[in-house]
Write a protein that holds these residues in place. Structure first.
Motif, PDB file in Angstrom:
ATOM      1  N   ILE A  16       0.837  -1.209   0.000  1.00  0.00           N
ATOM      2  CA  ILE A  16       0.000   0.000   0.000  1.00  0.00           C
ATOM      3  C   ILE A  16       0.870   1.256   0.000  1.00  0.00           C
ATOM      4  CG2 ILE A  16      -1.740   1.290   1.292  1.00  0.00           C
ATOM      5  CD1 ILE A  16      -2.827  -1.365   2.295  1.00  0.00           C
ATOM      6  N   LEU A  27      -3.207   2.891  -4.713  1.00  0.00           N
ATOM      7  CA  LEU A  27      -3.909   2.262  -3.592  1.00  0.00           C
ATOM      8  C   LEU A  27      -4.203   3.259  -2.467  1.00  0.00           C
ATOM      9  CD1 LEU A  27      -2.019  -1.152  -3.298  1.00  0.00           C
ATOM     10  CD2 LEU A  27      -4.241  -0.711  -4.359  1.00  0.00           C
ATOM     11  N   TYR A  50      -7.996   1.327   1.886  1.00  0.00           N
ATOM     12  CA  TYR A  50      -6.621   0.887   2.080  1.00  0.00           C
ATOM     13  C   TYR A  50      -5.907   1.704   3.149  1.00  0.00           C
ATOM     14  CZ  TYR A  50      -7.411  -1.954  -2.025  1.00  0.00           C
ATOM     15  OH  TYR A  50      -7.927  -2.874  -2.895  1.00  0.00           O
ATOM     16  N   CYS A  97      -7.202  -7.701   2.737  1.00  0.00           N
ATOM     17  CA  CYS A  97      -6.315  -7.029   1.786  1.00  0.00           C
ATOM     18  C   CYS A  97      -5.827  -7.945   0.676  1.00  0.00           C
ATOM     19  CB  CYS A  97      -5.118  -6.434   2.542  1.00  0.00           C
ATOM     20  SG  CYS A  97      -4.118  -5.317   1.556  1.00  0.00           S
ATOM     21  N   ILE A 114      -4.914  -5.492  -4.832  1.00  0.00           N
ATOM     22  CA  ILE A 114      -3.705  -5.934  -4.129  1.00  0.00           C
ATOM     23  C   ILE A 114      -3.071  -7.115  -4.855  1.00  0.00           C
ATOM     24  CG2 ILE A 114      -2.872  -7.027  -2.032  1.00  0.00           C
ATOM     25  CD1 ILE A 114      -3.236  -4.111  -1.666  1.00  0.00           C
TER      26      ILE A 114
END
Length: 328
Positions: free
Chosen positions: A48, A54, A59, A291, A297
Motif C-alpha cells: 500500500i 492504492l 486501504y 487485503c 492488491i
C-alpha cells in the motif's frame, strides 16, 4: 513509587500448567505465529505504501490495522518466545505496565478500525453516489489519527489504574501482561478498578460490534436482492470469512471481560489459550481476508513479482543477423 520499590520485576509463565515436553512445540508455534504476522502485515504495509493508486480510504484503514497488529505482536510475542527458548521469562515492572498499555491501546484501536471499515462498507452500499463526498482520504486519515490518540488514552488510563495497586506476587499467568493478569496479583480489593476497566471494555467492544453486525446485515440484504447466484456465492463466502474473524476478535473478549467482572474462575491454561486465539489469530488472518484477497492488491503483488523476476533474470542480448552475415 512504593509499588516499584516493592516489586521491580515480574515473571511471565506463559502456559503455566503444561509440562516441559510441550515447551518446544508451544514456543515454535508462537514463533511461527509471529513470523506469519510479521510477513503478512509487512507485505500489506509495503504494497500500500509503495503504490499511489492504492491511496484510497479503505486501504488507508487496512494499513492502519496492519501497523497496529504488527506493533502488538512485536511488543508481546518475542518476550514469551524468549521465555521458552532461553528461560528468560522475567520482565521489569515498567515493561509489564508498557505491555498492559500497548495491549489495551492497540486492541481498542483495532476495534475502532474495524468499525470504520464497517462504516466504509455501509456508505459504499447504501449511499454509493455520495460515497466520495462522505468518505475521502483526508477525512479518513484525520479520524484514524483521532482514534490513535483516543485509544492511547484508554491504554494509559488502564496502565495508571494498574500501577496504583500494590502487588503481592510476581508470577504472571499469561503470555504477556494484561490488566486482569496484573490485578490478580494485587494485595488489596481491586473491585473499583475492575468496574472501571469493564466499562471501558464494553465501550470499546459493544459499540463497534453492534455497527459491524448492522453493516453486514445490510450487505447480506443487498446480496439477496441485487446479485446473481454466482456473485452471491462469492459474496456469501467473503462475508462468512470476515464475520468469523470478527466474531473471534470480539466475542471471546466480551466473554473474558464478563468472566473477570463476575469472578468466574477459568483454568489458567484455558484462559491463556483463549487470550492467544482472540489476539494473534485475527492478526494473521486480517491481511489475507481484508487485503491480499482484493483484486487491486493481487494485481499489484503480481506486478511486483514480475518486476523482481525481470531484475533477477538477465536479458539475453538480441543477435543482429546482418552482422553475422557480414562476418561469414
Amino acid at each position: 513509587m512504593d509499588n516499584r520499590s516493592a516489586i521491580s520485576e515480574l515473571v511471565l509463565l506463559g502456559f503455566p500448567g503444561i509440562g516441559e515436553k510441550f515447551h518446544s512445540p508451544v514456543s515454535i508455534a508462537l514463533f511461527l505465529v509471529y513470523l506469519t504476522s510479521l510477513f503478512s502485515n509487512g507485505v500489506v504495509i509495503a504494497l500500500i505504501t509503495c503504490n499511489r493508486h492504492l491511496y484510497q480510504p479503505m486501504y488507508v484503514l487496512i494499513i492502519n490495522l496492519a501497523i497496529s497488529d504488527l506493533l502488538f505482536d512485536t511488543i508481546t510475542l518475542p518476550k514469551i518466545v524468549a521465555k521458552y527458548w532461553f528461560n528468560d521469562g522475567s520482565i521489569s515492572y515498567a515493561g509489564c505496565l508498557f505491555q498492559v498499555h500497548s495491549a489495551h491501546f492497540l486492541g481498542s484501536f483495532d476495534s475502532y478500525i474495524l468499525l470504520l471499515m464497517a462504516v466504509d462498507r455501509y456508505v459504499a452500499i447504501c449511499k454509493p453516489l455520495r460515497y466520495t463526498s462522505i468518505i475521502n482520504n483526508q477525512r479518513t486519515i484525520l479520524i484514524c489519527c483521532f482514534f490513535w490518540l483516543f485509544t492511547s488514552i484508554i491504554g494509559i488510563t488502564i496502565a495508571v489504574l494498574d500501577s496504583s495497586e500494590r502487588l503481592c506476587g510476581q508470577n504472571i499467568s499469561s503470555c504477556f501482561c494484561t490488566n486482569s493478569a496484573v490485578l490478580s496479583l494485587a494485595c488489596n480489593d481491586v473491585t473499583p478498578v475492575k468496574h472501571i476497566t469493564f466499562c471501558l471494555a464494553m465501550f470499546v467492544l459493544l459499540l463497534p460490534l453492534f455497527f459491524i453486525l448492522f453493516s453486514y446485515g445490510v450487505i447480506i440484504r443487498v446480496i439477496i436482492t441485487q446479485t446473481q447466484s454466482v456473485s452471491r456465492k462469492r459474496a456469501y463466502y467473503t462475508c462468512a470469512t470476515q464475520l468469523s474473524v470478527i466474531c473471534l476478535y470480539f466475542i471471546p473478549r466480551i466473554f473474558v471481560s464478563v468472566a473477570n467482572q463476575v469472578n468466574l474462575i477459568l483454568n489458567e491454561d484455558v484462559n491463556v489459550l483463549i487470550l492467544c486465539l482472540y489476539t494473534f489469530v485475527p492478526h494473521m488472518a486480517n491481511p489475507i481476508i481484508y487485503c491480499l484477497r482484493t483484486k487491486e492488491i493481487r494485481r499489484t503483488f503480481k506486478n511486483l513479482i514480475k518486476r523482481w523476476m525481470l531484475i533477477k533474470i538477465p536479458r539475453i542480448p538480441a543477435v543482429n543477423v546482418n552482422t553475422i552475415s557480414d562476418h561469414l
